[in-house]
Each structure stands twice: as C-alpha cells, then as structure tokens.
Design a protein around this motif. Sequence first.
Motif, PDB file in Angstrom:
ATOM      1  N   LEU A  77      46.191  45.678   8.495  1.00  0.00           N
ATOM      2  CA  LEU A  77      47.361  46.258   9.154  1.00  0.00           C
ATOM      3  C   LEU A  77      47.906  47.438   8.365  1.00  0.00           C
ATOM      4  O   LEU A  77      48.265  48.474   8.936  1.00  0.00           O
ATOM      5  N   GLY A  78      47.970  47.300   7.040  1.00  0.00           N
ATOM      6  CA  GLY A  78      48.463  48.398   6.215  1.00  0.00           C
ATOM      7  C   GLY A  78      47.599  49.637   6.353  1.00  0.00           C
ATOM      8  O   GLY A  78      48.113  50.759   6.532  1.00  0.00           O
ATOM      9  N   VAL A  79      46.286  49.450   6.280  1.00  0.00           N
ATOM     10  CA  VAL A  79      45.360  50.578   6.435  1.00  0.00           C
ATOM     11  C   VAL A  79      45.450  51.153   7.847  1.00  0.00           C
ATOM     12  O   VAL A  79      45.431  52.377   8.035  1.00  0.00           O
ATOM     13  N   SER A  80      45.582  50.288   8.845  1.00  0.00           N
ATOM     14  CA  SER A  80      45.650  50.756  10.235  1.00  0.00           C
ATOM     15  C   SER A  80      46.918  51.552  10.492  1.00  0.00           C
ATOM     16  O   SER A  80      46.881  52.585  11.191  1.00  0.00           O
ATOM     17  N   TRP A  81      48.062  51.089   9.986  1.00  0.00           N
ATOM     18  CA  TRP A  81      49.297  51.855  10.147  1.00  0.00           C
ATOM     19  C   TRP A  81      49.176  53.232   9.513  1.00  0.00           C
ATOM     20  O   TRP A  81      49.572  54.236  10.110  1.00  0.00           O
ATOM     21  N   ALA A  82      48.612  53.278   8.316  1.00  0.00           N
ATOM     22  CA  ALA A  82      48.483  54.554   7.607  1.00  0.00           C
ATOM     23  C   ALA A  82      47.533  55.494   8.342  1.00  0.00           C
ATOM     24  O   ALA A  82      47.827  56.688   8.525  1.00  0.00           O
ATOM     25  N   LEU A  83      46.386  54.984   8.771  1.00  0.00           N
ATOM     26  CA  LEU A  83      45.400  55.833   9.436  1.00  0.00           C
ATOM     27  C   LEU A  83      45.856  56.274  10.821  1.00  0.00           C
ATOM     28  O   LEU A  83      45.612  57.413  11.227  1.00  0.00           O
ATOM     29  N   SER A  84      46.515  55.383  11.560  1.00  0.00           N
ATOM     30  CA  SER A  84      46.958  55.747  12.908  1.00  0.00           C
ATOM     31  C   SER A  84      48.031  56.832  12.857  1.00  0.00           C
ATOM     32  O   SER A  84      48.055  57.724  13.713  1.00  0.00           O
ATOM     33  N   ALA A  85      48.903  56.753  11.851  1.00  0.00           N
ATOM     34  CA  ALA A  85      49.931  57.787  11.709  1.00  0.00           C
ATOM     35  C   ALA A  85      49.326  59.099  11.228  1.00  0.00           C
ATOM     36  O   ALA A  85      49.642  60.174  11.750  1.00  0.00           O
ATOM     37  N   THR A  86      48.440  59.022  10.258  1.00  0.00           N
ATOM     38  CA  THR A  86      47.818  60.238   9.722  1.00  0.00           C
ATOM     39  C   THR A  86      46.914  60.894  10.758  1.00  0.00           C
ATOM     40  O   THR A  86      46.825  62.129  10.817  1.00  0.00           O
ATOM     41  N   GLY A  87      46.248  60.076  11.573  1.00  0.00           N
ATOM     42  CA  GLY A  87      45.333  60.607  12.581  1.00  0.00           C
ATOM     43  C   GLY A  87      46.006  61.464  13.625  1.00  0.00           C
ATOM     44  O   GLY A  87      45.349  62.296  14.260  1.00  0.00           O
ATOM     45  N   VAL A  88      47.310  61.307  13.805  1.00  0.00           N
ATOM     46  CA  VAL A  88      48.039  62.138  14.761  1.00  0.00           C
ATOM     47  C   VAL A  88      48.101  63.571  14.277  1.00  0.00           C
ATOM     48  O   VAL A  88      47.961  64.525  15.064  1.00  0.00           O
ATOM     49  N   TYR A  89      48.296  63.764  12.972  1.00  0.00           N
ATOM     50  CA  TYR A  89      48.479  65.095  12.399  1.00  0.00           C
ATOM     51  C   TYR A  89      47.180  65.674  11.842  1.00  0.00           C
ATOM     52  O   TYR A  89      47.011  66.892  11.814  1.00  0.00           O
ATOM     53  N   LEU A  90      46.287  64.797  11.366  1.00  0.00           N
ATOM     54  CA  LEU A  90      45.030  65.255  10.787  1.00  0.00           C
ATOM     55  C   LEU A  90      43.888  64.587  11.557  1.00  0.00           C
ATOM     56  O   LEU A  90      43.403  63.528  11.183  1.00  0.00           O
ATOM     57  N   ARG A  91      43.441  65.229  12.593  1.00  0.00           N
ATOM     58  CA  ARG A  91      42.500  64.594  13.506  1.00  0.00           C
ATOM     59  C   ARG A  91      41.080  64.536  12.964  1.00  0.00           C
ATOM     60  O   ARG A  91      40.247  63.809  13.491  1.00  0.00           O
ATOM     61  N   ASP A  92      40.822  65.285  11.901  1.00  0.00           N
ATOM     62  CA  ASP A  92      39.500  65.207  11.275  1.00  0.00           C
ATOM     63  C   ASP A  92      39.238  63.832  10.665  1.00  0.00           C
ATOM     64  O   ASP A  92      38.079  63.455  10.466  1.00  0.00           O
ATOM     65  N   ILE A  93      40.313  63.111  10.382  1.00  0.00           N
ATOM     66  CA  ILE A  93      40.132  61.801   9.747  1.00  0.00           C
ATOM     67  C   ILE A  93      39.367  60.847  10.650  1.00  0.00           C
ATOM     68  O   ILE A  93      38.649  59.956  10.182  1.00  0.00           O
ATOM     69  N   GLY A  94      39.497  61.035  11.947  1.00  0.00           N
ATOM     70  CA  GLY A  94      38.762  60.188  12.878  1.00  0.00           C
ATOM     71  C   GLY A  94      37.263  60.414  12.820  1.00  0.00           C
ATOM     72  O   GLY A  94      36.481  59.526  13.159  1.00  0.00           O
ATOM     73  N   GLN A  95      36.841  61.613  12.378  1.00  0.00           N
ATOM     74  CA  GLN A  95      35.422  61.923  12.283  1.00  0.00           C
ATOM     75  C   GLN A  95      34.804  61.410  10.993  1.00  0.00           C
ATOM     76  O   GLN A  95      33.586  61.204  10.922  1.00  0.00           O
ATOM     77  N   THR A  96      35.626  61.207   9.986  1.00  0.00           N
ATOM     78  CA  THR A  96      35.100  60.813   8.669  1.00  0.00           C
ATOM     79  C   THR A  96      35.226  59.321   8.389  1.00  0.00           C
ATOM     80  O   THR A  96      34.482  58.791   7.560  1.00  0.00           O
ATOM     81  N   ILE A  97      36.145  58.661   9.058  1.00  0.00           N
ATOM     82  CA  ILE A  97      36.389  57.256   8.731  1.00  0.00           C
ATOM     83  C   ILE A  97      35.183  56.388   9.064  1.00  0.00           C
ATOM     84  O   ILE A  97      34.900  55.399   8.362  1.00  0.00           O
ATOM     85  N   GLY A  98      34.440  56.745  10.116  1.00  0.00           N
ATOM     86  CA  GLY A  98      33.255  55.972  10.464  1.00  0.00           C
ATOM     87  C   GLY A  98      32.203  56.005   9.365  1.00  0.00           C
ATOM     88  O   GLY A  98      31.550  54.992   9.075  1.00  0.00           O
ATOM     89  N   ILE A  99      32.047  57.173   8.735  1.00  0.00           N
ATOM     90  CA  ILE A  99      31.092  57.300   7.634  1.00  0.00           C
ATOM     91  C   ILE A  99      31.539  56.466   6.441  1.00  0.00           C
ATOM     92  O   ILE A  99      30.731  55.788   5.799  1.00  0.00           O
TER      93      ILE A  99
END
Length: 267
Positions: free
Chosen positions: A163-185
């Motif tokens: 949950l902690g990681v998900s809250w951080a990533l979901s909030a950051t992903g709104v402003y930095l959309r590249d994170i969605g491309q790298t998290i899978g790797i």
Amino acid sequence: MFLLRSLVKNRRLMLDLARRDAVGRYKGSVLGIFWSLLTPLLMLSVYTFVFNGIFKSRWAGGSTQTGSHAEFAVVLFAGMIVFNVFAECVNRAPGMILSNTNFVKKIIFPLEILPCVNLLSALFHASVSIAILLLAEWYVQGYVPPTAFLLPLVYAPLCLLILGVSWALSATGVYLRDIGQTIGIAVMALMFLSPIFFPVSSLPPQIRSYVYWNPLTFPIEQSRNVLVWGKTLDWSIWGLYVVISCGVAWIGFAWFQKTRRGFADVV
C-alpha cells in the motif's frame, strides 16, 4: 487517523470496487471467473512439468531436503504467489489515478482507497492460488502443516508495504508518467533477485546478507516456512518487518495526500 477513518467508512465501497475489478477482468471471456481457478492450476502444472521433466531440479532447504520434483514445484509456487501479489499491485499503481479520471473529478470520492481496491483484488486471486497450493501439497506430501494458519501474519506487513509503495507510485505517476514505463522492468528484475527460484542458503555467505535488503525475501521465505516446511515465524524479523512496512505505508500515504490537490489539474 484520517486513513483509518476513511478505510472504515468506505469499506463497503472498497469491497464492491474490488469485486468489480476481480470479475471485470474476465468480462466477455467464455470461462469468466473460472479463469481465477484455472490460471493457478495451469501455473502449477507448468512448474511441475518444467522442473520435473526438464530441469530435474531439487530444492535444498526447509526442515528436510525436498525429495521430489513435484515438491519443488510446490515450493516454487509458494514464492510466486507472494511475488504475484506484489507485482500486480505495483505494476498497476503508476496508472491508477490516470485510469480513474472520473473519480478524480468527483470531490467527494476517496481516492486513497484505490490502492486498497487494487490490493484486495490481488489478494482474491492469491487466495485462490493458495487454495490450489494447499491441495497440491496435501496430494504430494499427504498433509498440510498446521503452521499454515500463520500465513495471514506473513501477508499482513507485506500488504502494508504494498500500500505504501502503491500510494507513492500512483501519486508520482500523475506528474511523472515515465515511471509507468520503467516500473515493469524494475519489478521483473526484482523477481530474479528474490529467492523464488533458489533458497537463500544456496548463496555464498558474503552476499547472502544483501538478499535480505530485498523487501520480498522475508515474506517469500516465511510463506514457505509456514506452508511447506511446517516452521513458525521468525518473530524478531517479523516485528522489524512490521515496523518498516508501517513506515513505508505512512510515507507513501503522506506523499499521496500532499500531491493529491493537483491531480484534477494534471489529468
């Protein structure tokens, strides 16, 4: 306190959304929700075939050395279930807010429950996989250790961490959309760095301690201990893991709350 009040107040909404998410992914398929049962069965069959018929692998660990290849598949499957819960939630987290823009624009909607909904859906599929695992273990070994009842204690701090990681990533992903491309790797790399396909005891002593910096090492090893080996939890490490998970959850939620004011403007 705000988070607890929100989760209690919106518990029915979370369950409804989680049920819709769990069932919705099979919408339009011929077998429907039956896929949630068929998928872990196929996975376990593949693991058994690969490690029994191809690699001829054995697992040295636990209370005794694993003597059959089918048992190796059970041990491997126990670790994969833990990883799959983590991977499903974390991979979906960066796009969670962006894929629910209709909720963002509703001022009264509690956005903080979205990672919880995602986690509940993942836990539903994990529970089906665990049931398959226990049946396979009973078939292979002839019994299921009573320590299996400790499994919720293994997953509880892992859920807080997710949950902690998900809250951080979901909030950051709104402003930095590249994170969605790298998290899978990153998640894929974490799978091979986790003790899923190997026991920690098989590593050289000089690098063994570094594996425990991996947040998945403890829940993977402890889930095998209680499900397969019949061992109880390592309570001292479990307590430390709970503290760390609570810290990660608090930091992740604090970041989510700090950044959520700009969600509507960005999406």
